[in-house]
Design a protein around this motif. Sequence first.
Motif, PDB file in Angstrom:
ATOM      1  N   ARG A 168     -20.998 -38.037  63.053  1.00 15.57           N
ATOM      2  CA  ARG A 168     -22.084 -37.501  62.232  1.00 15.57           C
ATOM      3  C   ARG A 168     -22.286 -36.023  62.518  1.00 15.57           C
ATOM      4  NH1 ARG A 168     -27.285 -40.401  63.494  1.00 15.57           N
ATOM      5  NH2 ARG A 168     -27.206 -39.077  65.354  1.00 15.57           N
ATOM      6  N   ALA A 169     -22.294 -35.646  63.772  1.00 12.84           N
ATOM      7  CA  ALA A 169     -22.478 -34.237  64.129  1.00 12.84           C
ATOM      8  C   ALA A 169     -21.344 -33.391  63.561  1.00 12.84           C
ATOM      9  CB  ALA A 169     -22.552 -34.090  65.647  1.00 12.84           C
ATOM     10  N   GLU A 170     -20.124 -33.893  63.649  1.00 12.72           N
ATOM     11  CA  GLU A 170     -18.979 -33.157  63.095  1.00 12.72           C
ATOM     12  C   GLU A 170     -19.114 -33.011  61.585  1.00 12.72           C
ATOM     13  OE1 GLU A 170     -15.516 -35.273  64.271  1.00 12.72           O
ATOM     14  OE2 GLU A 170     -15.737 -34.822  66.412  1.00 12.72           O
ATOM     15  N   ALA A 171     -19.562 -34.079  60.922  1.00 13.06           N
ATOM     16  CA  ALA A 171     -19.713 -34.027  59.472  1.00 13.06           C
ATOM     17  C   ALA A 171     -20.801 -33.034  59.072  1.00 13.06           C
ATOM     18  CB  ALA A 171     -20.049 -35.419  58.940  1.00 13.06           C
ATOM     19  N   GLN A 172     -21.931 -33.070  59.754  1.00 21.08           N
ATOM     20  CA  GLN A 172     -23.017 -32.161  59.422  1.00 21.08           C
ATOM     21  C   GLN A 172     -22.619 -30.708  59.666  1.00 21.08           C
ATOM     22  OE1 GLN A 172     -26.263 -33.686  61.785  1.00 21.08           O
ATOM     23  NE2 GLN A 172     -26.844 -35.220  60.257  1.00 21.08           N
ATOM     24  N   LEU A 173     -21.940 -30.459  60.772  1.00 23.56           N
ATOM     25  CA  LEU A 173     -21.504 -29.101  61.069  1.00 23.56           C
ATOM     26  C   LEU A 173     -20.499 -28.622  60.028  1.00 23.56           C
ATOM     27  CD1 LEU A 173     -21.578 -26.681  62.985  1.00 23.56           C
ATOM     28  CD2 LEU A 173     -19.754 -27.767  64.316  1.00 23.56           C
ATOM     29  N   ALA A 174     -19.564 -29.500  59.646  1.00 28.93           N
ATOM     30  CA  ALA A 174     -18.575 -29.124  58.638  1.00 28.93           C
ATOM     31  C   ALA A 174     -19.254 -28.783  57.319  1.00 28.93           C
ATOM     32  CB  ALA A 174     -17.578 -30.260  58.441  1.00 28.93           C
ATOM     33  N   PHE A 175     -20.266 -29.563  56.958  1.00 26.90           N
ATOM     34  CA  PHE A 175     -20.978 -29.280  55.716  1.00 26.90           C
ATOM     35  C   PHE A 175     -21.700 -27.941  55.773  1.00 26.90           C
ATOM     36  CE2 PHE A 175     -25.179 -29.195  53.752  1.00 26.90           C
ATOM     37  CZ  PHE A 175     -24.796 -29.149  52.421  1.00 26.90           C
ATOM     38  N   LEU A 176     -22.423 -27.683  56.847  1.00 18.75           N
ATOM     39  CA  LEU A 176     -23.171 -26.433  56.945  1.00 18.75           C
ATOM     40  C   LEU A 176     -22.255 -25.226  56.971  1.00 18.75           C
ATOM     41  CD1 LEU A 176     -25.949 -27.529  59.479  1.00 18.75           C
ATOM     42  CD2 LEU A 176     -26.215 -27.111  57.024  1.00 18.75           C
ATOM     43  N   ARG A 177     -21.126 -25.348  57.657  1.00 19.82           N
ATOM     44  CA  ARG A 177     -20.151 -24.249  57.657  1.00 19.82           C
ATOM     45  C   ARG A 177     -19.611 -24.012  56.247  1.00 19.82           C
ATOM     46  NH1 ARG A 177     -21.217 -21.602  62.222  1.00 19.82           N
ATOM     47  NH2 ARG A 177     -20.555 -22.637  64.152  1.00 19.82           N
ATOM     48  N   GLY A 183     -21.734 -18.810  50.344  1.00 23.68           N
ATOM     49  CA  GLY A 183     -22.848 -17.900  50.137  1.00 23.68           C
ATOM     50  C   GLY A 183     -24.198 -18.561  50.155  1.00 23.68           C
ATOM     51  N   VAL A 184     -24.291 -19.749  50.751  1.00 23.91           N
ATOM     52  CA  VAL A 184     -25.544 -20.497  50.814  1.00 23.91           C
ATOM     53  C   VAL A 184     -26.190 -20.290  52.175  1.00 23.91           C
ATOM     54  CG1 VAL A 184     -26.598 -22.787  50.729  1.00 23.91           C
ATOM     55  CG2 VAL A 184     -24.713 -22.220  49.174  1.00 23.91           C
ATOM     56  N   CYS A 470     -16.807 -15.400  48.420  1.00 24.87           N
ATOM     57  CA  CYS A 470     -17.761 -14.999  49.446  1.00 24.87           C
ATOM     58  C   CYS A 470     -17.052 -14.347  50.627  1.00 24.87           C
ATOM     59  CB  CYS A 470     -18.551 -16.214  49.923  1.00 24.87           C
ATOM     60  SG  CYS A 470     -19.871 -15.790  51.082  1.00 24.87           S
ATOM     61  N   LEU A 471     -17.471 -13.141  50.963  1.00 21.94           N
ATOM     62  CA  LEU A 471     -16.927 -12.417  52.099  1.00 21.94           C
ATOM     63  C   LEU A 471     -17.823 -12.517  53.328  1.00 21.94           C
ATOM     64  CD1 LEU A 471     -15.834  -9.139  50.258  1.00 21.94           C
ATOM     65  CD2 LEU A 471     -14.432 -11.145  50.784  1.00 21.94           C
ATOM     66  N   ARG A 472     -19.113 -12.619  53.093  1.00 20.57           N
ATOM     67  CA  ARG A 472     -20.041 -12.659  54.220  1.00 20.57           C
ATOM     68  C   ARG A 472     -21.355 -13.296  53.759  1.00 20.57           C
ATOM     69  NH1 ARG A 472     -21.033  -8.278  58.630  1.00 20.57           N
ATOM     70  NH2 ARG A 472     -18.994  -7.629  57.920  1.00 20.57           N
ATOM     71  N   THR A 473     -21.929 -14.132  54.625  1.00 24.56           N
ATOM     72  CA  THR A 473     -23.253 -14.707  54.367  1.00 24.56           C
ATOM     73  C   THR A 473     -24.133 -14.401  55.568  1.00 24.56           C
ATOM     74  OG1 THR A 473     -22.229 -16.523  53.120  1.00 24.56           O
ATOM     75  CG2 THR A 473     -24.535 -16.784  53.762  1.00 24.56           C
ATOM     76  N   VAL A 474     -25.331 -13.880  55.302  1.00 25.64           N
ATOM     77  CA  VAL A 474     -26.256 -13.466  56.361  1.00 25.64           C
ATOM     78  C   VAL A 474     -27.617 -14.097  56.089  1.00 25.64           C
ATOM     79  CG1 VAL A 474     -27.396 -11.506  57.464  1.00 25.64           C
ATOM     80  CG2 VAL A 474     -25.020 -11.300  56.681  1.00 25.64           C
ATOM     81  N   HIS A 475     -28.225 -14.641  57.130  1.00 24.70           N
ATOM     82  CA  HIS A 475     -29.560 -15.232  57.006  1.00 24.70           C
ATOM     83  C   HIS A 475     -30.453 -14.647  58.097  1.00 24.70           C
ATOM     84  CE1 HIS A 475     -32.834 -17.891  56.308  1.00 24.70           C
ATOM     85  NE2 HIS A 475     -32.646 -18.644  57.387  1.00 24.70           N
ATOM     86  N   HIS A 481     -21.318 -16.533  57.992  1.00 20.66           N
ATOM     87  CA  HIS A 481     -19.927 -16.647  57.546  1.00 20.66           C
ATOM     88  C   HIS A 481     -19.388 -15.243  57.340  1.00 20.66           C
ATOM     89  CE1 HIS A 481     -16.368 -17.654  55.149  1.00 20.66           C
ATOM     90  NE2 HIS A 481     -16.788 -16.779  54.249  1.00 20.66           N
ATOM     91  N   GLN A 482     -18.120 -15.058  57.700  1.00 21.57           N
ATOM     92  CA  GLN A 482     -17.498 -13.756  57.509  1.00 21.57           C
ATOM     93  C   GLN A 482     -16.001 -13.928  57.386  1.00 21.57           C
ATOM     94  OE1 GLN A 482     -18.749 -10.769  60.295  1.00 21.57           O
ATOM     95  NE2 GLN A 482     -16.980  -9.453  59.922  1.00 21.57           N
ATOM     96  N   ARG A 483     -15.436 -13.257  56.432  1.00 16.63           N
ATOM     97  CA  ARG A 483     -13.982 -13.195  56.315  1.00 16.63           C
ATOM     98  C   ARG A 483     -13.584 -11.735  56.206  1.00 16.63           C
ATOM     99  NH1 ARG A 483     -11.806 -15.411  50.611  1.00 16.63           N
ATOM    100  NH2 ARG A 483     -10.123 -13.950  51.130  1.00 16.63           N
ATOM    101  N   ALA A 484     -12.333 -11.470  56.478  1.00 17.33           N
ATOM    102  CA  ALA A 484     -11.875 -10.077  56.525  1.00 17.33           C
ATOM    103  C   ALA A 484     -12.026  -9.422  55.159  1.00 17.33           C
ATOM    104  CB  ALA A 484     -10.426 -10.030  56.982  1.00 17.33           C
ATOM    105  N   LEU A 485     -12.558  -8.218  55.158  1.00 18.71           N
ATOM    106  CA  LEU A 485     -12.660  -7.454  53.917  1.00 18.71           C
ATOM    107  C   LEU A 485     -11.299  -6.881  53.569  1.00 18.71           C
ATOM    108  CD1 LEU A 485     -15.990  -5.561  54.637  1.00 18.71           C
ATOM    109  CD2 LEU A 485     -15.671  -7.486  53.102  1.00 18.71           C
ATOM    110  N   GLU A 486     -10.935  -6.958  52.312  1.00 19.08           N
ATOM    111  CA  GLU A 486      -9.629  -6.446  51.876  1.00 19.08           C
ATOM    112  C   GLU A 486      -9.807  -5.114  51.185  1.00 19.08           C
ATOM    113  OE1 GLU A 486      -7.870  -9.450  49.491  1.00 19.08           O
ATOM    114  OE2 GLU A 486      -7.820 -10.956  51.078  1.00 19.08           O
TER     115      GLU A 486
END
Length: 486
Positions: A168-177, A183-184, A470-475, A481-486
């Motif tokens: 369950r913890a793995e599933a919840q973490l996978a969903f949130l990631r 971008g959520v 989505c390149l980056r999500t900030v809360h 979340h962040q991925r390399a900018l091209e």
Amino acid sequence: MATRDGVIAWLGDDASGRAAFPDASHVDLGGAFVAPAFVDAHVHATSAGVQLAGLDLSGCASVTDCLTALMDWVKAHPDMPVWGHGWDESRWPERRPPTRDELDAVAPGTPVYLSRVDVHSALVTTALVERAPQARRREGWSATQPLSRAAHHAVRGAAQEMISASQRAEAQLAFLRDAAAHGVACVHECAGPDISGREDLGALLALAEADDLPQVVGYWGELGGRLGPAHGLGGDLFVDGALGSRTAAVGLPYADQPDSCGALYLDRAAIAGHVTTCTQAGVQAGFHVIGDAGVAEVVAGFALAERAVGANALAAARHRLEHLEMVTAEQAAQLAEWGVVASVQPLFDAEWGGREGMYAQRLGPDRGSSLNPFATLEAAGMVLAFGSDTPVTAHDPWRAVQAAVHHKTPGQGVSPAAAFAAHTQGGWHAAGMTGGTLAVGAPATYAVWETGDLVDGLPRLDPGAELPTCLRTVHNGHTLHQRALE
């Protein structure tokens, strides 16, 4: 844009910003598009996370495909129970799901739970029924066909017990990631005793306290239930079921099952009692309601509650309705006067709307092509909050915004600006919070997108257009979340 301590401190041109904040660290976004982060106003985190790593049946095109997918999964995961999701027989040439005998033949002795795409019925094997024998005595039981109503709740509970705490913890973490990667920055978890359980909700809320995960607003769908750590007593508090499983309460019989008008789980007196109690306690209430008979009962229930607490108190409580698919302009106007928020899912229309989709199969072309009337709700003054109901549909916010703009029913689409606002500001409003804007003093909650041309300040949303990446999500200043900018 300059941020300090999770709050937007300044907006303006680059030169004056560098002068005003000489010691700031700088991030060059390379011309990327920055906008308020999305809010998904209706999710089921554990189920969606399990689907990411479990048996995904959404791509099956026939009974044979479904059975083959199950057989292959069992061979690859021997001696393990199976949790799968996403089959939709309305798209298959046979127009029927597999029988229990067919499931038992390809997964002998294996407990199998396969929820329909709407999660209001499920295919199960005999081995799972043996873990929930009470299902045989409950409404919705069938010895051969999918289980629905109370029988479905019984086997779903047994299936949930097959998921360990670590899974369950793995599933919840996978969903949130995954949500953050789209971008959520905030999701509304719609939990309840027949859906996931208090332990599941508590674990999710505890997990989401981490700074690098999206915020979770929890709802507990139980009539007269204990609030506990939940934000409100609503979400999937079922007034009725779903159209795909023919359990939504409709005023006229289903076109493809003339002996049924679905299921009504709560009457107006129960609805009024819940709304009244919650209003007086200062707690947000809400209901899952889809069919026109269900909506009529809800409107009648709110009218009774108004007599008890007054219209102003109702409006201040900001109660909400989930889905609200079969609603008239007159009903929408009444609900707007009571300050009720419409928590709706644009991808429902994209997946099943129009004169030839699943809704039309269930209700006939005329009734079936009048659902999810977003423009009617907006014109009535209701606040729209967009969500996915994942795993029912994907949490893909830009695709949802696109679907709301290009509604399959002429005249029921909304403008790109209104659709984007419903998936950002609307989600915060639905939770009784503020957010969804980029302004000095507002939380630094935003997403960075790689996209093409902008039209009136938003990416192109034409059908077939390539939607932003989505390149980056900030809360609140924390990067999720962040991925390399091209």
